[in-house]
Every structure is written in structure tokens, then in C-alpha cells.
Design a protein around this motif. Structure first.
Motif, PDB file in Angstrom:
ATOM      1  N   ARG A   1       0.950  -1.168  -0.115  1.00  0.00           N
ATOM      2  CA  ARG A   1      -0.056   0.069  -0.079  1.00  0.00           C
ATOM      3  C   ARG A   1       0.865   1.241  -0.018  1.00  0.00           C
ATOM      4  O   ARG A   1       1.880   1.280   0.565  1.00  0.00           O
ATOM      5  CB  ARG A   1      -0.955   0.080   1.358  1.00  0.00           C
ATOM      6  CG  ARG A   1      -1.870  -0.968   1.181  1.00  0.00           C
ATOM      7  CD  ARG A   1      -2.742  -1.018   2.445  1.00  0.00           C
ATOM      8  NE  ARG A   1      -3.019   0.314   2.963  1.00  0.00           N
ATOM      9  CZ  ARG A   1      -3.751   0.517   4.199  1.00  0.00           C
ATOM     10  NH1 ARG A   1      -3.778  -0.459   4.810  1.00  0.00           N
ATOM     11  NH2 ARG A   1      -3.917   1.735   4.368  1.00  0.00           N
ATOM     12  N   LEU A   2       0.569   2.187  -0.523  1.00  0.00           N
ATOM     13  CA  LEU A   2       1.465   3.573  -0.855  1.00  0.00           C
ATOM     14  C   LEU A   2       0.771   4.527   0.026  1.00  0.00           C
ATOM     15  O   LEU A   2       1.124   5.566   0.222  1.00  0.00           O
ATOM     16  CB  LEU A   2       1.408   3.787  -2.115  1.00  0.00           C
ATOM     17  CG  LEU A   2       2.125   2.985  -3.180  1.00  0.00           C
ATOM     18  CD1 LEU A   2       2.327   3.411  -4.527  1.00  0.00           C
ATOM     19  CD2 LEU A   2       3.577   2.846  -2.715  1.00  0.00           C
ATOM     20  N   ASP A   3      -0.584   4.628   0.138  1.00  0.00           N
ATOM     21  CA  ASP A   3      -1.409   5.639   0.848  1.00  0.00           C
ATOM     22  C   ASP A   3      -0.842   6.128   2.292  1.00  0.00           C
ATOM     23  O   ASP A   3      -0.954   7.171   2.762  1.00  0.00           O
ATOM     24  CB  ASP A   3      -2.821   5.274   1.165  1.00  0.00           C
ATOM     25  CG  ASP A   3      -3.203   3.996   1.816  1.00  0.00           C
ATOM     26  OD1 ASP A   3      -2.007   3.440   2.088  1.00  0.00           O
ATOM     27  OD2 ASP A   3      -4.307   3.731   2.061  1.00  0.00           O
ATOM     28  N   ASN A   4      -0.055   5.286   2.730  1.00  0.00           N
ATOM     29  CA  ASN A   4       0.510   5.614   4.221  1.00  0.00           C
ATOM     30  C   ASN A   4       1.802   5.928   4.200  1.00  0.00           C
ATOM     31  O   ASN A   4       2.674   5.805   5.139  1.00  0.00           O
ATOM     32  CB  ASN A   4      -0.197   4.790   5.320  1.00  0.00           C
ATOM     33  CG  ASN A   4       0.586   3.404   4.983  1.00  0.00           C
ATOM     34  OD1 ASN A   4       0.804   3.093   3.844  1.00  0.00           O
ATOM     35  ND2 ASN A   4       0.317   2.401   5.891  1.00  0.00           N
ATOM     36  N   LYS A   5       2.486   6.067   2.859  1.00  0.00           N
ATOM     37  CA  LYS A   5       3.962   6.318   2.663  1.00  0.00           C
ATOM     38  C   LYS A   5       4.334   7.481   2.318  1.00  0.00           C
ATOM     39  O   LYS A   5       3.527   8.464   2.026  1.00  0.00           O
ATOM     40  CB  LYS A   5       4.457   5.185   1.595  1.00  0.00           C
ATOM     41  CG  LYS A   5       4.141   3.695   2.070  1.00  0.00           C
ATOM     42  CD  LYS A   5       4.831   2.921   2.890  1.00  0.00           C
ATOM     43  CE  LYS A   5       4.517   1.796   3.130  1.00  0.00           C
ATOM     44  NZ  LYS A   5       3.198   1.359   3.822  1.00  0.00           N
ATOM     45  N   GLY A   6       5.686   7.812   2.492  1.00  0.00           N
ATOM     46  CA  GLY A   6       5.928   9.071   2.100  1.00  0.00           C
ATOM     47  C   GLY A   6       7.342   8.968   1.092  1.00  0.00           C
ATOM     48  O   GLY A   6       7.821   8.180   1.136  1.00  0.00           O
ATOM     49  N   VAL A   7       7.442  10.277   0.204  1.00  0.00           N
ATOM     50  CA  VAL A   7       8.421  10.118  -0.583  1.00  0.00           C
ATOM     51  C   VAL A   7       9.245  11.635  -0.590  1.00  0.00           C
ATOM     52  O   VAL A   7       8.753  12.420  -0.034  1.00  0.00           O
ATOM     53  CB  VAL A   7       7.836  10.039  -1.983  1.00  0.00           C
ATOM     54  CG1 VAL A   7       6.783  11.082  -2.423  1.00  0.00           C
ATOM     55  CG2 VAL A   7       8.998   9.926  -3.006  1.00  0.00           C
ATOM     56  N   MET A   8      10.566  11.321  -0.777  1.00  0.00           N
ATOM     57  CA  MET A   8      11.341  12.558  -0.764  1.00  0.00           C
ATOM     58  C   MET A   8      11.711  12.828  -2.150  1.00  0.00           C
ATOM     59  O   MET A   8      12.352  11.837  -2.749  1.00  0.00           O
ATOM     60  CB  MET A   8      12.653  12.402   0.213  1.00  0.00           C
ATOM     61  CG  MET A   8      13.149  13.740   0.263  1.00  0.00           C
ATOM     62  SD  MET A   8      14.788  13.942   1.257  1.00  0.00           S
ATOM     63  CE  MET A   8      14.192  14.135   2.711  1.00  0.00           C
ATOM     64  N   ILE A   9      11.619  14.051  -2.697  1.00  0.00           N
ATOM     65  CA  ILE A   9      12.256  14.081  -4.057  1.00  0.00           C
ATOM     66  C   ILE A   9      13.578  15.067  -3.974  1.00  0.00           C
ATOM     67  O   ILE A   9      13.641  16.102  -3.178  1.00  0.00           O
ATOM     68  CB  ILE A   9      11.308  14.991  -4.826  1.00  0.00           C
ATOM     69  CG1 ILE A   9       9.907  14.367  -5.013  1.00  0.00           C
ATOM     70  CG2 ILE A   9      11.767  15.360  -6.263  1.00  0.00           C
ATOM     71  CD1 ILE A   9       8.692  14.837  -5.457  1.00  0.00           C
ATOM     72  N   ILE A  10      14.530  14.596  -4.318  1.00  0.00           N
ATOM     73  CA  ILE A  10      15.892  15.421  -4.292  1.00  0.00           C
ATOM     74  C   ILE A  10      16.415  15.999  -5.200  1.00  0.00           C
ATOM     75  O   ILE A  10      16.358  14.923  -6.495  1.00  0.00           O
ATOM     76  CB  ILE A  10      17.003  14.488  -3.632  1.00  0.00           C
ATOM     77  CG1 ILE A  10      16.583  13.843  -2.282  1.00  0.00           C
ATOM     78  CG2 ILE A  10      18.263  15.288  -3.322  1.00  0.00           C
ATOM     79  CD1 ILE A  10      17.502  12.822  -1.865  1.00  0.00           C
ATOM     80  N   GLY A  11      16.237  17.094  -5.576  1.00  0.00           N
ATOM     81  CA  GLY A  11      16.459  17.820  -6.869  1.00  0.00           C
ATOM     82  C   GLY A  11      15.148  17.691  -7.732  1.00  0.00           C
ATOM     83  O   GLY A  11      14.277  17.093  -7.229  1.00  0.00           O
ATOM     84  N   ALA A  12      15.162  18.772  -8.773  1.00  0.00           N
ATOM     85  CA  ALA A  12      13.951  18.901  -9.238  1.00  0.00           C
ATOM     86  C   ALA A  12      13.891  18.567 -10.851  1.00  0.00           C
ATOM     87  O   ALA A  12      13.475  19.270 -11.721  1.00  0.00           O
ATOM     88  CB  ALA A  12      13.191  20.162  -9.215  1.00  0.00           C
ATOM     89  N   GLY A  13      14.354  17.375 -11.356  1.00  0.00           N
ATOM     90  CA  GLY A  13      14.266  17.118 -12.738  1.00  0.00           C
ATOM     91  C   GLY A  13      12.987  16.832 -13.070  1.00  0.00           C
ATOM     92  O   GLY A  13      12.059  16.460 -12.339  1.00  0.00           O
TER      93      GLY A  13
END
Lengths: 438, 278
Positions: free
Chosen positions: A179-191
Motif C-alpha cells: 500500500r502506498l497511501d500511508n507512505k512518504g516520498v522525498m524528492i531530491i533535486g527537481a528534474g
């Protein structure tokens, strides 16, 4: 009656030509009506997408119709027919049926199995139905095409598994986290790629987005887009334990994340798994990170590999899909052939003759003391009844050949007298079922 | 052939068919194969329930005394637990590991005397069926944990090495498999613990001593410690994933050894020979 298709697709024409010949989806009435005014065309349909432009028609003279359609397509878009003739394909008869079945099943698509094409054909058919340029045969044909596409979709895995890098990342995340709904993502750099993948993650339920960038304003801008939070680039490592997925695409010449740092992060997370996606070239994350347990690191080539594997899976399914198409072609072709007047009249006569023979046998079985002469006259009477009954319908059927009502009569007669059950080669075939349920 | 034996054979046959379907389901791309495997297994389980009830009624004692009966009960618990997990997690692939195991137990069972044993009067206590039932239910849950562990290792290997076979698309996610491991542990460990305690109480009433260090008891205790360590590791120091999967597999191997190996290689009070006084 014959079905013909002419047109061009991403396989036969570059985009410069495709865009010249495309029909505006908002103004389909005029081209459809003009197409139907052509002398050889009885029914017509126009499919126009960014990858293909196709004219599909029902006609009595396929060769003449193809020539006329080719000219029509060129003249409508004010280009010379010679200029585009190399880019145009044309099919008739069984070939045309196969072509449209394959197109609607997404077997002819640029990305095998992509789902949009079916919707686009449904829209095209919607216009043809709205402006009454589709009649009995195109109605049946298109519904059959939809049901073939549906069969292909449900009976094969042709549309499963992501075939783009950003989608592949989402799918891999699902295989790790479920399941992804309770997960977090970090984006490093903005490609751009990062942004696209992040968007996929958000639409697939990711709830928490952190963004970091050397220029803090850009991070803030992107974070606002995903209703996330921007974190300063100097301290992003401190926030890594809060997220489950990390995506990097900075222009840094060296690794910005090493094995030791990630081991620390994992310890802080009590070994809850992490999925790292490194889309940067040169890479941002030390490949050794993949050796840490519960950590899965994918770089651009790895993701490409996944996409290739998925495409291969789809290709394996394509064979199965082609087989389904072949099956359905036979059925439809038979139905179309049965719409011819002459065989219908013969079949009708044969059917009634059969009934006559059966009933005579029954009657003679009951009346055993008839003389030969009496028998003869009863037989003759039964024959005369059939002839009388058939006289007018046969005449109407034969006359209807000369106008467009022909197929309607033939179809009605075939249905009313149940003549569809026997094919020409005396093979038993299944009666055609409701296309929407097949 | 008695009605009971006939039922047993029918169960065996249906399980056999279900196992084949499950194994085909692993490689097949057709969803239908996997769905029918589940339904066949459910019907086999139904017959198995009837078999056990009939046996219970005809012999008057819980059908867990002879090796034949125990194996059948073990298989029953295994399939029942699997079906519960299927209901919760919808993973058909798990069945491809569980059905062959249950089938093997049943096949070994057919080679054992199916005679309803005249129970050694010494063992005739209510604690006996309680002990055996708890122990087998625990075994069944741990079998699921081990199967989930194998699936975890396969899936993890593919994700790490980035080489995917067709299996990748059909195996559940790592998270699901790991949470199955945890679920099994939280159910299996209490069952096993109560199984051991009830066994001790029963031993006290039968032989006048709670613990006699016979080989089966010793091995059961070792196994119990393994699972205790896993539970502790999971709860306190973040053992999960690959390590938890490996421990679950080792634990189940030990369980199987405790069940079969001790009977075969070592002698003690738990040998079935002693139960029936043959």
C-alpha cells in the motif's frame, strides 16, 4: 458487401504528415457527411488520433472505394494525393476486419497494450452513430471490435505491467510496500523525470511529499505543487528516516548519499524497508546502498530493465491476443458473407423444403391408404404453398440488392427464419451472440 | 473399506487434484487455473472435515491418537489455516507451498495403520486432545510463516538483483509477506506455548511429572526458543524482512524434525507406539 479501411499510422507516416491529415475531433460532422456522399461508400467511420488517421467504410466495390477514399482524404486536407500515397495503407475484406480488430485491441499501438485507443475508437464510432453514417454493418462491426478488445484485455495480460520508467517505479514500490497511501516520498533535486514520477506516486495515493533542492525556492515551488513540504538541502539527510521512497535527480558530480548514511537511516527506521530511485546521471546514490538489507536501490538503467522485462511479458501475451483476433475474424466474416442476397434466398428455400419433406412424411405416416395419385397431389400442393409464400419475399430481396436496404432485409430474413445456424461449408457455427456480452 | 477410510481416500484424491492445480497456477498465466485450485481445495477441506467428524463419532475419542490420525489432523489444520489466510490476504501462491505439504502428510498417513487405536488408558484424559490440537494448530500457523518466508526470499532476491521472472508478477508484495510472518508469529507462538503447557499438565496427570526431558520435549523447547527469539527480535530490535523470513523457515524445519525425526530416530514417551501400547 465489403469492408475497406484506408489510412496511416505511426508505422507508416511521420508526425509531420499525420498532423496534416488529422481530423479535428470537434468538427466530425462535415468530413463524415462528405465521405458518405462518395459514390461507392454506403457507410463510413473516421478514426483520428495522434498516432493514426483511418477511414473505414462499407462498399460494394472495394477497389473503387479505396481509390475514392484515398483521393477524399487528400483533397479534404488540401494535399496532393501523390504526396501522401506512400504513407497510406489500405485493406479490404478479411484484412480490413483483422486490421480494425487489431487496432482496437491495441495490438497495432506504439506502446503495445495501451488502453486509450479503444476509447478513441468508441468516440469515433459515437460520431458515426450520431451523424448516421454507420449502418447495420458498421454497427455490428464496431461492436464486434469492442468485444474482441474486451476479450483480449480480460483473457490476456497484454495491458498489465508498466511500460514507462515512471510507472515502473510506482509498480516496484507496490511490490515492496503493497500500500502506498500511508507512505512518504522525498524528492531530491527537481528534474522533469522526478516530477513525473512524483506525480504518479501522488495519484497512486502517497500522502507525504518532501522536496529538497540546492535552490530552496525551487524546492518550495515543487512542494507547493504536491501539497508537500520543502526541506533545506543541507539537512535533507535528517529527514530521510521519515519517508519510505527517495527519488534523486540532482546534477551533483559525486554521490550525495553513501552507504554509511543509509545504514544510519535504516537503523533509525527500525529496518522498515526503503525504496531508492536514482534517476540522475551521473548517479547520486552510491550503488553499494543496494547491499543494505531492506533497502532497494534502482538507477535509471535498472528501471529501463524493468520496462524491457514488462514489454517482453506483453509481447508474450500478444500471440495469444492475435489468436483471439483470428477466431473472431472468422465469425464476423461469416456473418458478413451471409448478408449476400443469393445465398440467403437459396438457404431460405432449402429450409422450407426441409420442412415440407418432414411434414409430408408425417402426414403419409398417418394416412396409410392413400393412392399414389393422391400422394402426388398432396406433395404438389405443399410445394405450391411454399412457392406462393416465397414469391413476394424473394422478389423484394432480389430488388433490394440495388439499394442500401439490402442488408437490412437479408439480416431480418436470416434472423426470422433462423438461417444463421448453417454456414456455406455445412459447418455448424455458433449463432452470433450479443456483442456486448461476448 | 470402512466409510471413514473411504472418506479419507476421497480427501486425499481431491487434495491431490488441488495441489496439481496450484502447481500449474504457479507457472500459468491463466487466472482461472488459480481460482479453480482454490475451489477444489475448499471442497476437499469440506470432505476432510466430514472425515474427521465421522472418525471422532465412531471411535468416541478425539482422532489424534495414532500416527495416521495425527497426520490427517495436521493436514486438516494446515489447509484450514491456509484457507483463513487466503480469505484475509487473497494470495493464491501461498497454496502452492501449503498444498504439497498437506498432501505429503496425507500420503504418509495412508501408509500408516488406519485402525482406530485402543487408547492406552494412561493417556485417557481431556488434556490429551487439548494438547495435541493446540500443538498442531501452532504447527499449521508456523507452516504458513515458513511458506511466506520462502516467498519473501524469492521476491526479495528478484527485487535486489533486478532480474525478474514471471513469478515476480504473481508473488505478493514484500510488505504483505512480512506482515504474514508477523501475523503467524502472533497466533502461532501463543498456540505453541499453550500446547507445551497443556502437555506438561497432561504429563503430570499421566506420569506424575510435568517435564521429563524426553527427546520430543527437548526439541520442542528448542523450537519454542527460536520462535521466542524471533518474536522478541521483531518487537524490540526491528527484525523484519529477510531475517524474519529465514528464522521462520528454520523454526519450521525444527518443528518438522520434532514431529517426524524424534519419532523415527529417537525414542521417548511421545512415540506413537507407546500411545497405543502396541
Amino acid at each position: 458487401m465489403h469492408i475497406v479501411v484506408i489510412g496511416l499510422s505511426h508505422k507508416t507516416a511521420p508526425v509531420e504528415i499525420r498532423e496534416k491529415l488529422a481530423f479535428a475531433p470537434t468538427a466530425m460532422e462535415r468530413p463524415l457527411r462528405q465521405m458518405l456522399e462518395l459514390s461507392t461508400i454506403n457507410e463510413g467511420l473516421i478514426i483520428s488520433t495522434c498516432n493514426r488517421v483511418e477511414l473505414c467504410a462499407v462498399t460494394k466495390e472495394p477497389d473503387a472505394a479505396i481509390a475514392e477514399l484515398r483521393r477524399f482524404l487528400a483533397e479534404y486536407h488540401e494535399v496532393s494525393p501523390e504526396e501522401i500515397s506512400e504513407n497510406l495503407f489500405d485493406y479490404q475484406g478479411e484484412e480490413a476486419i483483422r486490421h480494425l480488430f487489431r487496432v482496437s485491441s491495441s495490438l497495432d499501438s506504439m506502446v503495445l497494450g495501451e488502453p486509450q485507443i479503444l476509447g478513441q475508437i468508441k468516440t469515433a464510432y459515437g460520431y458515426a452513430a450520431e451523424f448516421k453514417t454507420a449502418g447495420l454493418i458498421l454497427n455490428r462491426f464496431l461492436h464486434k471490435a469492442f468485444s474482441v478488445a474486451k476479450r483480449v484485455r480480460t483473457e490476456t495480460a497484454i495491458a498489465s505491467n508498466a511500460v514507462s520508467v515512471s510507472f515502473a517505479a510506482v509498480e516496484l514500490a507496490r511490490k515492496i510496500f503493497d500500500r502506498l497511501d500511508n507512505k512518504g516520498v522525498m524528492i531530491i533535486g527537481a528534474g522533469e523525470m522526478c516530477e513525473l514520477a512524483a506525480r504518479h506516486f501522488v495519484t497512486n495515493g502517497i500522502s507525504k511529499v518532501l522536496v529538497t533542492n540546492r535552490t530552496f525556492e525551487r524546492a518550495e515551488k515543487l512542494a507547493a505543487e504536491f501539497e508537500g513540504k520543502a526541506v533545506p538541502f543541507d539537512s535533507f539527510v535528517d529527514h530521510l528516516a521519515e519517508v519510505d521512497i527517495i527519488m534523486t535527480s540532482t546534477g551533483a558530480p559525486n554521490f550525495i548519499l553513501g552507504k554509511r548514511q543509509m545504514e544510519e537511516v535504516l537503523k533509525r527506521r527500525k529496518n522498515r524497508p526503503m525504496f531508492l530511485i536514482d534517476i540522475a546521471v551521473p548517479r547520486d546514490i552510491d550503488p553499494k546502498v543496494n547491499d543494505i538489507s531492506n533497502t532497494y536501490l534502482y538507477d535509471v538503467d535498472d528501471l529501463q530493465g524493468v520496462v524491457q522485462a514488462n514489454l517482453k511479458e506483453r509481447q508474450k501475451e500478444a500471440g495469444k491476443a492475435e489468436a483471439i483476433v483470428e477466431q473472431e475474424i472468422g465469425q464476423f466474416h461469416l456473418w458478413l458473407g451471409n448478408l449476400e442476397v443469393k445465398p440467403t434466398v437459396i438457404a431460405l428455400r432449402r429450409k422450407l423444403e426441409e420442412i415440407r419433406q418432414q411434414e409430408l412424411e408425417k402426414t403419409f405416416g398417418n394416412l396409410k391408404d392413400l393412392t399414389g395419385k393422391q400422394r402426388k397431389s398432396i406433395e404438389a400442393m405443399a410445394g405450391a404453398i411454399i412457392n406462393k409464400i416465397l414469391h413476394k419475399p424473394t422478389a423484394i430481396l432480389k430488388n433490394s440488392q440495388n439499394d442500401t436496404s439490402g442488408e437490412d432485409y437479408v439480416d431480418a430474413v436470416r434472423t426470422l427464419f433462423d438461417l444463421t445456424a448453417v454456414a456455406d461449408d455445412d459447418q455448424e457455427i455458433k449463432p452470433l451472440d450479443d456483442p456486448d456480452q461476448a | 473399506m470402512t466409510a471413514n477410510l473411504l472418506l479419507f481416500k476421497i480427501t486425499l484424491l481431491v487434495y491431490f487434484v488441488a495441489t496439481i492445480c496450484y502447481l500449474i497456477g504457479v507457472i500459468s498465466r491463466k487466472e482461472g487455473v488459480r481460482q479453480s485450485a482454490v475451489w477444489i481445495l475448499i471442497s476437499g477441506f469440506g470432505v476432510h472435515c466430514v472425515t474427521i467428524v465421522v472418525r471422532w463419532c465412531s471411535s468416541g475419542a478425539a482422532p489424534v491418537a495414532s500416527l495416521h490420525e495425527s497426520l490427517s489432523f495436521f493436514a486438516w489444520a494446515l489447509i484450514g489455516t491456509y484457507l483463513l489466510f487466503y480469505w484475509r490476504y487473497r494470495t493464491v501462491m501461498l497454496g502452492a507451498f501449503i498444498t504439497p505439504l498437506a498432501l505429503s502428510l496425507m500420503i504418509i498417513g495412508t501408509n500408516q495403520s488406519a485402525q482406530a487405536p485402543a487408547l492406552n488408558p494412561m493417556l485417557d484424559s481431556w488434556w490429551f486432545p487439548v494438547h495435541v490440537t493446540l500443538a498442531f494448530l501452532g504447527h499449521a500457523v508456523f507452516a504458513i510463516a515458513a511458506a511466506a518466508g520462502i516467498m519473501y526470499l524469492l521476491q526479495e532476491r528478484m527485487l535486489k538483483s533486478k532480474k525478474f521472472s514471471g513469478l515476480f508478477y504473481r508473488l505478493p508484495s514484500l510488505d504483505t509477506l512480512d506482515s504474514m510472518n508477523y501475523k503467524c508469529l502472533t497466533f502461532g507462538f501463543p498456540l505453541m506455548t499453550m500446547g507445551i503447557i497443556s502437555g506438561a499438565i497432561w504429563a503430570n496427570s499421566a506420569w506424575g511429572g510435568y517435564w521429563r526431558w524426553d527427546p520430543k520435549e527437548t526439541w520442542a523447547l528448542i523450537t519454542w526458543f527460536i520462535y521466542a527469539a524471533l518474536l522478541h527480535g521483531r518487537l524490540t530490535i526491528g527484525w523484519r524482512g529477510r531475517r524474519a523470513a529465514i528464522v521462520a523457515i528454520i523454526g519450521f524445519c525444527l518443528l518438522l524434525f520434532t514431529f517426524f525425526g524424534v519419532n523415527m530416530f529417537l525414542s521417548g514417551e511421545h512415540s506413537f507406539r507407546n500411545f497405543t501400547g502396541q
